[in-house]
Design a protein around this motif. Structure first.
Motif, short mmCIF file in Angstrom:
data_model
loop_
_atom_site.label_atom_id
_atom_site.label_comp_id
_atom_site.label_asym_id
_atom_site.label_seq_id
_atom_site.Cartn_x
_atom_site.Cartn_y
_atom_site.Cartn_z
N SER A 111 0.90 -1.30 0.08
CA SER A 111 0.05 -0.05 0.03
C SER A 111 0.80 1.28 -0.13
N VAL A 114 1.49 1.99 -3.94
CA VAL A 114 0.24 2.51 -4.64
C VAL A 114 -0.14 3.71 -4.69
N PRO A 115 -0.38 4.52 -5.68
CA PRO A 115 -0.62 6.00 -5.56
C PRO A 115 -1.83 6.28 -4.41
N LEU A 118 -5.40 6.39 -5.58
CA LEU A 118 -6.07 5.24 -6.13
C LEU A 118 -6.48 4.39 -4.79
N SER A 120 -7.76 5.68 -2.26
CA SER A 120 -8.88 6.39 -1.88
C SER A 120 -10.04 6.16 -2.70
N LEU A 121 -9.81 6.15 -4.42
CA LEU A 121 -10.76 6.00 -5.19
C LEU A 121 -11.44 4.25 -4.87
N GLY A 122 -10.33 3.37 -4.66
CA GLY A 122 -10.87 2.05 -4.50
C GLY A 122 -11.86 1.92 -3.26
N ARG A 211 -5.49 10.25 0.53
CA ARG A 211 -6.44 9.09 0.76
C ARG A 211 -7.56 9.68 1.60
#
Length: 273
Positions: A111, A114-115, A118, A120-122, A211
């Motif tokens: 983690s 990982v950007p 991304l 936060s979006l996921g 995030r």
């Protein structure tokens, strides 16, 4: 000798420039927050006063300073507690190999690469698919733990890798139970490091933006509130908020360092006594 002296001056100048690059923007905000009533967002300063700090606690036309600050502090406290408990438990568990330990470790540390947006979006999409509302205390908490837990876990790994297991064996030889060994032997020794993990968790959560962007729901945390206000507030009151929030961060760091110093003195007294 002359070349060595010249090299030191060059390295010293480079270090000064580096420090100015890091802290120059913060110092600029600090200075501009003390402008007079007619002050703006740029230099030159128009007088010196505390008026913008007073206005910070007044009702604003836009923004919710008090609510966002309260949410950020509560969220940082929750993240801190969860990070300490999970990291400590994981550090104890990973002292021995178990099935899937390698995969679990790499999954946790992944983690970090990982950007953040991304992540936060996921998490936001996951909550949406489950029919749950995103909120700072649920999805926001989970998103920030993907940032703080790897740091806490790595710190605990470093501590337990150099921990002398003979101290635990001595306690068990004297009849101590597993819980007594942990609470009276292991925990007092690693307690300064646990304080460090707590400090990491609090500070990383308090100013986390990416995030939290898509997981905070309708109630903003302080970083999100500040970002939203940059297009609406055109007075140094925003700088005053930045100065106070920075001072709060340094206060938390100071308290943590003070706690570590007190714990080390107590340990030294016990060892000398």
């Amino acid at each position: 000798m002359e070349k060595a002296g010249f090299g030191k001056w060059v390295l010293g100048a480079f270090f000064v420039l580096f420090v100015l690059f890091l802290y120059g923007p913060t110092l600029t905000i600090l200075i501009l927050s003390f402008q007079g009533p007619e002050g703006g967002l740029t230099f030159p300063m128009r007088g010196v006063s505390l008026v913008w700090f007073r206005r910070l606690f007044e009702t604003q036309a836009v923004g919710d300073f008090g609510g966002s600050l309260t949410r950020s502090l509560l969220l940082a406290f929750l993240v801190m507690m969860a990070t300490v408990v999970v990291s400590l438990a994981a550090g104890l568990a990973f002292r021995r190999r178990f099935a899937g330990s390698g995969a679990l470790f790499y999954l946790t540390v992944a983690s970090l690469i990982v950007p953040s947006i991304l992540v936060s979006l996921g998490i936001g999409i996951l909550f949406n698919q489950l029919g749950l509302d995103t909120a700072w205390y649920s999805s926001g908490l989970g998103a920030q733990l993907t940032w703080t837990l790897p740091f806490g876990l790595l710190i605990m790994f470093a501590i337990f890798n150099r921990f002398d297991a003979s101290w635990e064996e001595a306690a068990r030889d004297l009849g101590a139970t597993s819980w007594q060994t942990f609470s009276h032997v292991v925990l007092p020794i690693i307690l300064p490091s646990v304080v460090g993990v707590a400090l990491f968790g609090f500070t990383l959560s308090y100013d986390e933006f990416a995030r939290t962007l898509l997981t905070a729901g309708v109630d903003n945390t302080l970083p999100l509130e500040v970002f939203g206000m940059t297009t609406n507030i055109t007075t140094p009151v925003l700088y005053a908020l930045g100065t106070l929030s920075t001072a709060l961060s340094f206060a938390v760091i100071g308290l943590a360092l003070g706690a570590v110093a007190v714990l080390q003195r107590r340990r030294a007294r016990r060892l000398s006594g």
